[in-house]
Scaffold this active site. Sequence first.
Site, mmCIF file in Angstrom:
data_model
loop_
_atom_site.group_PDB
_atom_site.id
_atom_site.type_symbol
_atom_site.label_atom_id
_atom_site.label_comp_id
_atom_site.label_asym_id
_atom_site.label_seq_id
_atom_site.Cartn_x
_atom_site.Cartn_y
_atom_site.Cartn_z
ATOM 1 C CG HIS A 118 4.256 13.446 7.105
ATOM 2 N ND1 HIS A 118 5.240 13.440 6.699
ATOM 3 C CD2 HIS A 118 3.517 12.304 6.613
ATOM 4 C CE1 HIS A 118 4.621 12.361 5.708
ATOM 5 N NE2 HIS A 118 3.851 11.383 5.418
ATOM 6 C CG HIS A 149 1.222 9.571 6.765
ATOM 7 N ND1 HIS A 149 1.079 9.740 5.651
ATOM 8 C CD2 HIS A 149 0.375 9.648 7.244
ATOM 9 C CE1 HIS A 149 -0.026 10.880 5.600
ATOM 10 N NE2 HIS A 149 -1.323 10.323 6.582
ATOM 11 C CG ASP A 202 5.484 6.450 4.826
ATOM 12 O OD1 ASP A 202 4.663 7.437 5.508
ATOM 13 O OD2 ASP A 202 5.690 6.595 3.201
ATOM 14 C CG HIS A 203 7.770 10.312 5.858
ATOM 15 N ND1 HIS A 203 8.100 10.948 5.386
ATOM 16 C CD2 HIS A 203 6.483 9.878 5.268
ATOM 17 C CE1 HIS A 203 7.831 10.386 4.009
ATOM 18 N NE2 HIS A 203 6.669 9.808 3.917
ATOM 19 C CG HIS A 241 0.571 14.132 2.497
ATOM 20 N ND1 HIS A 241 0.088 13.582 1.990
ATOM 21 C CD2 HIS A 241 1.701 13.640 3.273
ATOM 22 C CE1 HIS A 241 0.838 12.509 1.479
ATOM 23 N NE2 HIS A 241 1.719 11.987 3.144
ATOM 24 C CG ASP A 278 5.200 11.958 2.067
ATOM 25 O OD1 ASP A 278 6.425 11.523 1.543
ATOM 26 O OD2 ASP A 278 4.494 11.214 2.555
ATOM 27 C CG HIS A 323 8.090 8.346 -1.272
ATOM 28 N ND1 HIS A 323 7.726 7.518 -0.837
ATOM 29 C CD2 HIS A 323 7.254 9.623 0.233
ATOM 30 C CE1 HIS A 323 6.470 7.384 0.825
ATOM 31 N NE2 HIS A 323 6.778 8.445 0.905
#
Length: 349
Positions: free
Chosen positions: A136, A138, A140-141, A193, A217, A255
């Site tokens: 996705h 975001h 942090d990905h 998400h 996520d 995570h």
Amino acid sequence: MAWQGWPSSWLWVASCGLLLLVLVLLVSPNSCRARRTLRSLFMARSQRLLFRIGYSLYTRTWLGYLFYRQQLRRARNRYPKGHSRTQPRLFNDNYSYLIIDTQARLAVAVDPSDPQAVQASIEKEGVNLVAILCTHKHWDHSGGNRDLSRRHQDCRVYGSPQDGIPYLTHPLCHQDVVSVGRLQIQALATPGHTQGHLVYLLDGEPYKGPSCLFSGDLLFLSGCGRTFEGTAETMLSSLDTVLGLGDDTLLWPGHEYAEENLGFAGVVEPENLARERKMQWVQRQRMERRSTCPSTLGEERSYNPFLRTHCLVLQEALGPGPGPTGDDGYSRAQLLEKLRQLKDLHKSK
């Protein structure tokens, strides 16, 4: 980039006000408290106005990318050798994965949070990066997409066209297959998400082993992701998608939340022996800074409350249903939402 243009005029005005508040907090003497305050704002329930403003800033403007870069610097300083001693590598508490066809020496990166860490692994393994799979948008990905795709000229970036993946070159739909050497990786649409969230299933048959699910996520060890761009019904349908896979499927989440998630699972199912055994193992692993990945979907079915919404024990643990008499019971979607709310309360204590 990941954003799809600027917010509407009213959102832009509100965003400027929020940005001013952010700057005041960050330059305040008590910066640690300020960061905690900001985190509480951004992790508020999705229907709250402040959260919607913050989420739009993070996902649709350059401010989100700057925030990601600042978090990346902090993570590198805090974990100069990685969050865990064993592969895969972590940015903050994120997992990034490198899937390698050892015969062809070709590699696929999944959710490259920290491009430096991923590149170091590529060089260590002596492989050629030819694909990036993003679950996705975001940061942090997806934050490593730019640097890695520029460094590796033949590298393709895969993801959902609905999700605004930065530097996307090859859009994927539900059940599309990415082939890299002998690697066969299927994309499965799992919205909730984010609108375009995908998970990736590596076929284990060519290697006479179990398949591997890279869940981003959507699903964690004993937990699931927050519903930012969907409903509880949407998230439940996505979880059911992966529940249809085999028990021996290896789960590689986005995570490292295992200890926290298992602690919450013990609140709603305190007598679950499978959860207790897993918690003891996880605590030993984390004491030694070792990864808790992978688990299996079979294990997750035995202790992950978000995959157990069909179980009567959870219905009983949560008490009277949401109806006027309290005797109606919860639908599975209502149970999922209730679990999410309880988890947020548990985390805040």
